[in-house]
Design an enzyme around this catalytic site. Structure first.
Site, PDB file in Angstrom:
ATOM      1  N   GLU A  98      -6.043   2.109  -6.838  1.00 20.47           N
ATOM      2  CA  GLU A  98      -6.206   3.072  -5.750  1.00 20.47           C
ATOM      3  C   GLU A  98      -7.476   3.906  -5.890  1.00 20.47           C
ATOM      4  O   GLU A  98      -7.754   4.775  -5.066  1.00 20.47           O
ATOM      5  CB  GLU A  98      -4.970   3.979  -5.690  1.00 20.47           C
ATOM      6  CG  GLU A  98      -3.736   3.183  -5.310  1.00 20.47           C
ATOM      7  CD  GLU A  98      -2.449   3.974  -5.419  1.00 20.47           C
ATOM      8  OE1 GLU A  98      -2.036   4.532  -4.410  1.00 20.47           O
ATOM      9  OE2 GLU A  98      -1.863   4.014  -6.513  1.00 20.47           O
TER      10      GLU A  98
ATOM     11  N   PHE B 177       0.818  -1.222   0.000  1.00 23.47           N
ATOM     12  CA  PHE B 177       0.000   0.000   0.000  1.00 23.47           C
ATOM     13  C   PHE B 177       0.843   1.260   0.000  1.00 23.47           C
ATOM     14  O   PHE B 177       0.401   2.318   0.441  1.00 23.47           O
ATOM     15  CB  PHE B 177      -0.972  -0.002   1.201  1.00 23.47           C
ATOM     16  CG  PHE B 177      -1.569  -1.349   1.486  1.00 23.47           C
ATOM     17  CD1 PHE B 177      -2.361  -1.972   0.550  1.00 23.47           C
ATOM     18  CD2 PHE B 177      -1.300  -2.016   2.671  1.00 23.47           C
ATOM     19  CE1 PHE B 177      -2.891  -3.237   0.783  1.00 23.47           C
ATOM     20  CE2 PHE B 177      -1.824  -3.278   2.913  1.00 23.47           C
ATOM     21  CZ  PHE B 177      -2.625  -3.891   1.967  1.00 23.47           C
TER      22      PHE B 177
ATOM     23  N   LYS C 255      -6.422   2.269 -17.656  1.00 23.60           N
ATOM     24  CA  LYS C 255      -6.200   3.264 -16.604  1.00 23.60           C
ATOM     25  C   LYS C 255      -6.126   2.487 -15.292  1.00 23.60           C
ATOM     26  O   LYS C 255      -7.037   1.731 -14.971  1.00 23.60           O
ATOM     27  CB  LYS C 255      -7.374   4.237 -16.538  1.00 23.60           C
ATOM     28  CG  LYS C 255      -7.546   5.140 -17.768  1.00 23.60           C
ATOM     29  CD  LYS C 255      -8.787   6.007 -17.579  1.00 23.60           C
ATOM     30  CE  LYS C 255      -8.929   7.045 -18.672  1.00 23.60           C
ATOM     31  NZ  LYS C 255     -10.178   7.843 -18.491  1.00 23.60           N
TER      32      LYS C 255
HETATM   33 MO1  MOS Z   1       0.742   3.216  -3.919  1.00 21.38          MO
HETATM   34  S1  MOS Z   1       0.416   4.265  -2.197  1.00 21.38           S
HETATM   35  O1  MOS Z   1       0.979   4.544  -4.958  1.00 21.38           O
HETATM   36  O2  MOS Z   1       2.174   2.387  -3.485  1.00 21.38           O
END
Ligand code: MOS
Length: 762
Positions: A727, A245, A723
């Protein structure tokens, strides 16, 4: 590294099950700390109990007497380690505070690494190191009601450019209706289930590092720098990552210490840091504040958007999430004025955490948008429609594609938005107040350089090699699907190798860039292979495809087929070439990056193109709708229903895409209602640094979650038409929930997370 599960639906876009699912659930998938090394010694960390000051004296006598202790590294015996420059993004170091003292810059800073025959001995010795500190009073965070004058004077500006358009102050003065509000988001920690581990082994001056990483080339080059050795003598192994993450995208200070201990002992050393150490030895999402002013005409047309952001960083580093680069382009705002200040506190350096820029900035903007809709007496969906735009409000550049209102319409329909009574506190089910709210999700389409080697065997097997990363998102599967489709074989025939710095490099697994970037490189390699096979098939005299036009040929079912129905087995075409395999290596460089970006990637430097940069703006978008129930007496808060509709270009795998978006929305529930790292303001210390006290949603907190994939075609973004959406899902959720809480109660809460105690009196 993977065994593909046979799937009849292997093609791009199909919901192929994860090829590594079986390996993962049976424990066969090797995470970095699972790799067997011979006769390892075990390491433990000792960390600073003060946030600011310095070490006066270290006494190791008692610790060294613990049976089995082999070595203890402190600042006094590690000066040979070279410092790595701090990198705000991509490769490099997660912090410039890398030395284990004597200066202490944050609570939980590593001050010693203990190596012993067993983990238990190392741990015991870590408690017995006696360090005398000279402590100073630290600055922990913002003042109670926003940054104080003193803190502002210590603020710095992030490196990004602040978008501006027109005279925002004048536009606000002339506006019929204005909103002026402050919002805040809390500190959050990634808490990947896989802890921060590092195992190092030296052999003939060559270093092998087993460490979960979102960027193996970055780690490889950083560690080469630390030891001043040839990067080709460093090998990073990270085929599976158990959650990251953002927290595993850069080189953290622990790795150098483990490698040095292994070098000194001439023996492999393994470190598995504890859960609480993970809060301070890596990065996190720092708390933010936002001052937003919006101006609109009576008809709902926005005329002004002013957004002032405040972010916490460490003393030496100016990490900033750069959310203003995205929020400023979201609607037809009229005048735009933005500013961001970084407040330096005595804390570890923050860093990327899922949807780094968008989560705080879009939460604040989408809350303000809802407040404005209420003040205008307008439906929030219609208010966004009035202010939808096909061009950047700041520069006038077009979006490559934009499906925001399509998402709103499909999600609103599925959600049953029409049944909503706009009057706050007007909807009720028994003892429960009912609130319905919505918000926009958006995420920049990022792409970086990726390279890939694809080998096609006469038997129809494909081997794909690229140092991309599997973080649990399904990278093995979608990359395999890409090659399977392009070369016309079932997914079960594809073997994908990832997460190893001996493979051709790929972009950091950050910014949701992997699928778009890596699939583009794999497709390029496959196309080069196809070209050679096609040439052999049409060039051979007497063959079933001889003389055909290349453009009329397709690859499917292990054959090359012509539009006229004739076909030839791949195996036979290989026979014509007189070879058992074809291998092609390809480099994908996205628009907006210079050709030297390839050499930089090999050197461990990552750069992302896309989003608000470039000739066209590239964004994946979505709309999220939530229903909240708040008990009228106890104020218990539930989220029985959440519907998100998302458009992200070509969807490579509807199953893994749905999982990512669903997981994102669940994380959004967490951001809205649960998650916050609590800070002891006196000591600048994290309080709830464990999974028992750090609140995250459990099954009982998550009810119906519906994901709608909205079709969108975008041939501009990249050859794969993709795309990134990893996230996207959690960007709009927190604002949608906050907006629903307002609708349920008539109380506007502007600081996350929203908890029961904040609703007393509602
Ligand atoms: Mo992700 S937070 O862009 O590794």
């Amino acid at each position: 590294m993977t065994t593909a599960a046979p799937s009849p639906k292997a093609n791009m876009g199909e919901p192929a099950p994860r090829v590594d699912a079986r390996l993962k659930v049976t424990g066969e998938a090797l995470y970095p700390s699972d790799f067997p090394v011979s006769n390892p010694a075990f390491a433990a960390l000792a960390t600073s109990p003060i946030a600011k000051g310095h070490i006066v004296k270290i006494d190791l006598a008692v610790a060294r007497k613990v049976p089995g202790v082999l070595d203890i590294l402190t600042y006094e015996n590690t000066s040979e380690l070279q410092q790595i420059p701090y990198a705000g993004g991509g490769g490099g170091a997660s912090t410039s505070m890398q030395r284990p003292g004597p200066a202490i810059g944050h609570d939980g800073q590593i001050v010693a690494l203990i190596v012993a025959e067993t983990f238990e001995a190392a741990q015991e010795a870590s408690y017995k190191i006696e360090i005398t500190y000279a402590a100073e009073t630290p600055t922990a965070t913002f003042g109670a009601s926003g940054p104080t004058e003193d803190e502002i004077s210590k603020a710095s500006r992030p490196p990004q450019k602040m978008p501006h358009k027109g005279d925002v102050e004048a536009a606000l003065k002339e506006a019929d209706v204005t909103i002026d509000a402050e919002y805040g988001t809390p500190t959050q920690h990634h808490n990947p289930i896989e802890l921060f581990t590092t195992t190092c082994e030296w052999s003939d001056g060559h270093l092998t590092i087993y460490e979960p990483s979102q960027f193996v080339y970055g780690l490889k080059n950083s560690m080469a720098h630390v030891f001043a050795i040839n990067p080709d003598h460093v090998h990073v192994v990270s085929p599976y990552v158990g959650g990251a993450f953002g927290s595993k995208s850069q080189c953290t200070p622990r790795s150098a210490l483990v490698a040095l201990a292994a070098k000194r002992l001439n023996r492999p050393v393994k470190l598995v840091a504890t859960r609480d150490q993970g809060f301070t030895i890596a990065t996190y999402r720092a708390e933010t504040r936002h001052h937003i002013r919006l101006g609109a005409q009576k008809d709902g047309k926005l005329v002004a958007y002013s957004h002032q952001g405040f972010e916490i960083s460490s003393q030496p580093d100016n990490y900033a999430v750069a959310g203003i680069d995205d929020s400023a382009h979201l609607y037809a705002f009229g005048a735009v004025g933005t500013d961001v200040q970084i407040i330096h506190a005595d804390r570890n350096t923050p860093g990327f955490m899922r949807s780094p820029p968008m989560l705080p900035y879009i939460y604040a903007l989408e809350s303000a948008m809802d407040e404005m809709a209420v003040k205008l007496g307008m439906d929030p969906v219609e208010f966004r429609r009035i202010n939808d735009t096909d061009v950047d409000p700041v520069s006038g550049r077009p979006f490559s594609s934009r499906s925001l209102m399509k998402c709103f319409d499909q999600a609103a329909e599925a959600f049953g938005w029409k049944a909503r009574n706009p009057q706050p506190k007007s909807m009720r089910k028994g003892d429960w107040l009912v609130g319905l709210g919505c918000a926009t999700a958006a995420y920049p389409t990022h792409m970086g350089v990726a390279t890939a080697r694809v080998r096609f065997l006469a038997a129809g097997d494909i081997i794909v090699q690229t140092a991309a990363h599997e973080l649990g998102t399904g990278a093995y599967t979608v990359i395999g699907q890409c090659a399977a489709e392009r070369l016309g074989v079932p997914l079960a025939k594809v073997r994908v190798y990832l997460g190893d710095s001996n493979l051709p490099p790929a972009i950091v697994a950050g910014g949701s860039s992997t699928t778009a970037s890596v699939c583009s490189a794999v497709l390029k390699s496959c196309d080069a292979i196809r070209a050679r096979l096609v040439d052999a098939a049409i060039g051979a005299s007497g063959g079933p495809l001889s003389g055909r036009e290349a453009k009329d040929l397709t690859f499917a079912d292990g054959k090359i087929r012509s539009a006229d129905g004739s076909e030839e087995n791949i195996h036979d075409v290989f026979g014509r070439l007189g070879s058992g395999a074809i291998e092609e290596y390809a480099e994908f460089v996205p628009n907006g990056l210079k050709p030297d970006a390839v050499a930089k990637l090999y050197a461990g430097q990552a750069a992302l193109a896309g989003g608000s940069k470039g000739e066209k703006l590239m964004y994946a978008m979505g709309a999220e709708f939530v229903e909240v129930h708040i008990h009228a007496m106890t104020h218990e808060l539930r989220v029985p229903r959440i519907v998100g509709a998302f458009a992200a270009g070509h969807i490579m795998n509807t199953r893994t895409a749905r999982s990512q978006l669903m997981g994102g929305m669940i994380w959004g529930i967490s951001s809205a209602l649960h998650e916050a790292t609590e800070i002891d303001r006196k000591r600048a210390r994290y309080i709830n640094d464990n999974l028992a006290d750090y609140l995250i949603p459990v099954n009982a907190d998550v009810d119906a979650v519906e994901v709608i994939l909205v079709s969108e075609e975008d041939t501009y973004v990249n050859p794969a038409g993709v795309k990134g959406l990893g996230e996207l899902g959690n960007v709009g959720t927190a604002a949608a929930i906050a907006n629903a809480v307002y609708h349920a109660t008539g109380v506007r809460l502007r600081q996350l997370p929203i908890r029961m105690e904040n609703l007393l009196g509602a």
